[in-house]
Every structure is written in structure tokens, then in C-alpha cells.
Design an enzyme around this catalytic site. Structure first.
Site, short mmCIF file in Angstrom:
data_model
loop_
_atom_site.label_atom_id
_atom_site.label_comp_id
_atom_site.label_asym_id
_atom_site.label_seq_id
_atom_site.Cartn_x
_atom_site.Cartn_y
_atom_site.Cartn_z
N ASP A 9 1.09 -1.02 0.26
CA ASP A 9 -0.18 -0.05 -0.11
C ASP A 9 0.82 1.24 -0.38
O ASP A 9 2.00 1.50 0.58
CB ASP A 9 -0.68 0.05 1.79
CG ASP A 9 -1.59 1.13 1.33
OD1 ASP A 9 -2.01 1.73 0.68
OD2 ASP A 9 -1.17 1.93 2.49
N ASP A 11 0.19 4.84 0.87
CA ASP A 11 -0.19 5.77 1.73
C ASP A 11 -0.03 4.98 3.08
O ASP A 11 -1.60 4.33 3.68
CB ASP A 11 -1.47 6.87 1.86
CG ASP A 11 -1.60 7.47 0.29
OD1 ASP A 11 -0.55 8.05 0.67
OD2 ASP A 11 -3.17 7.91 0.35
N GLY A 46 -7.74 3.81 2.42
CA GLY A 46 -7.72 3.20 1.84
C GLY A 46 -9.25 3.44 0.26
O GLY A 46 -9.43 2.61 0.28
P1 B16 Z 1 -6.44 10.20 -4.03
P2 B16 Z 1 -4.11 3.91 -0.89
C1 B16 Z 1 -5.47 6.04 -0.44
O1 B16 Z 1 -4.41 5.80 -0.57
C2 B16 Z 1 -5.70 6.78 0.72
O2 B16 Z 1 -5.38 5.97 2.00
C3 B16 Z 1 -6.97 7.41 0.92
O3 B16 Z 1 -6.99 7.99 2.49
C4 B16 Z 1 -7.33 8.63 -0.01
O4 B16 Z 1 -8.63 8.43 0.02
C5 B16 Z 1 -7.37 7.44 -1.05
O5 B16 Z 1 -6.00 6.92 -1.56
C6 B16 Z 1 -7.35 7.85 -2.79
O6 B16 Z 1 -6.50 9.42 -3.26
O7 B16 Z 1 -7.66 11.56 -3.50
O8 B16 Z 1 -5.50 10.97 -4.06
O9 B16 Z 1 -7.09 9.83 -5.51
O10 B16 Z 1 -3.87 4.08 1.02
O11 B16 Z 1 -4.71 3.15 -1.00
O12 B16 Z 1 -2.28 4.02 -0.99
MG MG Z 2 -2.86 3.54 3.68
#
Ligand code: B16
Ligand code: MG
Length: 230
Positions: A9, A11, A46
Site C-alpha cells: 500500500d 499511504d 484506503g
Molecule cells: P486520491 P492508499 C488512499 O491511498 C488513501 O488511503 C485514501 O485516504 C485516499 O482517499 C485514497 O488513496 C484516494 O487518494 O484522492 O489521492 O486519489 O492507502 O490506497 O495508498
Molecule cells: Mg494506506
């Protein structure tokens, strides 16, 4: 026994952008008179951008009063704030233990994948100086269902040409652990509040190749049932 691939993953595992998402969402939510706290932020991890907005509107009891058009504007505004805050990222923003693990995986000829539902993932990896460390990054733009659905992890496995049952996934969100378990991979959970992972670690600093090898042996990797027709 060693895994065919380790899928990360982004973030909260490769870098800590969760608080940047939080600050941007907090600002946008305040504009429509909604206060969000860390507990809500935990539930956004996520979850896709629009999915996160819907969750915030529901938490603030504002589903009825915000039109579809206004939602799109709010999501755009949040993303602009978030992208501006990403300028502070550099090679120093990679979380502890990640760079040595990526180097060790390459040396061990274990494939490395990324399963992030963030549409900003390519830019973030580039800011961290890690773009060439990943053999395949699943394209969040092609994913219909965000975590806890296994779709993004399955897309990463397909891109790498590996079977999920022979892979390890690493996540910091409960929805992400569910996604990994749902496609039959062995799961590593990072952080204090997670449950249901095959291996739970307090932080990325504890990640290491010997630990992943032990996890591979413990889970047998191929011994997992998959819910679909593979
Ligand atoms: P964006 P991951 C996710 O990333 C984040 O955890 C989540 O909080 C966020 O809303 C989502 O990506 C979408 O991100 O707005 O930049 O497209 O944890 O899957 O790496
Ligand atoms: Mg994450």
C-alpha cells in the site's frame, strides 16, 4: 519458501500522507460546516476520493443538502489542497525500513508491486525517488471498487503475473487488510489498531526480509482459499 511478490500500500506504508489527506479534508469539510476528527480520518484510509467525501457527508448528516455537482467541486478542491501539500515530500519522507526492504527484495529477486487507490500515487512515488523500485503499480484510475474490495491487489498481481496465493500484501488500513485477505494473499498490518492480519507490526521500522520469509513459511502462501473461481 519465499513469496513471488510483495505488494505495498502507499499511504501509511511507503510514506505518511494520511495526515495530509486529513488536513485537506478537514479544510473542505469546514467549508460546508462539518467537523471531522482523527476517528473519521481512520475510516478514510484506503477509501477512494469520492468514497471518502460520501463518508464525510454521512458523518456530518449532510447527504441531503449537498448536490452531485457540489460534491464534484468539493472533491476537486480537496485534491488541489492535497496536491499542493505533496510539494513537501522528498526522499526523506519514505517511512523507516521501507528503502532497505525494497533493496533486499530486489536482491532476492522478489517482485515488488504497488496497490494504492490514490490517483496521485505515480506523482508521490516520483517525489519519493522510488518510481524505479516498483515492478508494477496498479492503476487506481481503472479500479471500480476501492478497498476493502480486493480489486486493486488483484490488479497488482495480474500486472506482475503472479498468483495472489503466493504473495504478501502490506497495509496500514483495516479496509486494506480485508482486501489482502479477500484475495488470498498473506497480510502484514502496520499500526496499533489493526486486526485480522497474518502478521501485525507496530510500524514499518520493524519490517524486514527475514520476517517476511518467516511469514511465507508460516502461512504456506499457497494454502489459502480464494472466494472466486480461480
Ligand atoms: P486520491 P492508499 C488512499 O491511498 C488513501 O488511503 C485514501 O485516504 C485516499 O482517499 C485514497 O488513496 C484516494 O487518494 O484522492 O489521492 O486519489 O492507502 O490506497 O495508498
Ligand atoms: Mg494506506
Amino acid at each position: 519458501m519465499k513469496p513471488q511478490a510483495v505488494i505495498f500500500d502507499l499511504d501509511g506504508v511507503v510514506t505518511d500522507t494520511a495526515h495530509l489527506h486529513f488536513i485537506a479534508w478537514q479544510q473542505v469539510a469546514r467549508e460546508i460546516d462539518i467537523e471531522i476528527d482523527e476517528q473519521i480520518n481512520e475510516r478514510l484510509k484506503g477509501i477512494s476520493r469520492m468514497g471518502s467525501l460520501e463518508l464525510i457527508l454521512r458523518a456530518g448528516g449532510a447527504e441531503q443538502r449537498v448536490s452531485q455537482q457540489a460534491r464534484l467541486r468539493l472533491a476537486e478542491r480537496k485534491n488541489a489542497l492535497y496536491v499542493a501539500s505533496l510539494k513537501q515530500l522528498s526522499r526523506d519522507s519514505v517511512l523507516p525500513g521501507i528503502a532497505p526492504l525494497l533493496a533486499e527484495l530486489r536482491q532476492q529477486k522478489v517482485l515488488v508491486g504497488l496497490a494504492s487507490v490514490s490517483l496521485n500515487a505515480p506523482g508521490i512515488l516520483s517525489a519519493l525517488g522510488l518510481s524505479d523500485r516498483f515492478d508494477f503499480c496498479a492503476d487506481a484510475g481503472r479500479i471500480k471498487n476501492s478497498k476493502p474490495d480486493p480489486e486493486i491487489f488483484l490488479a497488482a498481481c495480474a500486472g506482475l503475473g503472479v498468483r495472489p496465493q503466493n504473495c504478501i500484501g502490506i497495509e496500514d488500513a483495516q479496509a486494506g487488510i480485508a482486501a489482502i485477505n479477500g484475495c488470498g494473499m498473506a497480510s502484514v498490518g502496520i499500526g496499533p489498531r489493526l486486526v485480522d492480519a497474518d502478521l501485525l507490526l507496530p510500524s514499518t521500522a520493524e519490517l524486514s526480509w527475514p520476517l517476511l520469509q518467516r511469514l511465507s513459511a508460516k502461512t504456506g502462501l499457497t494454502g489459502r482459499a480464494r472466494p472466486d473461481n480461480e
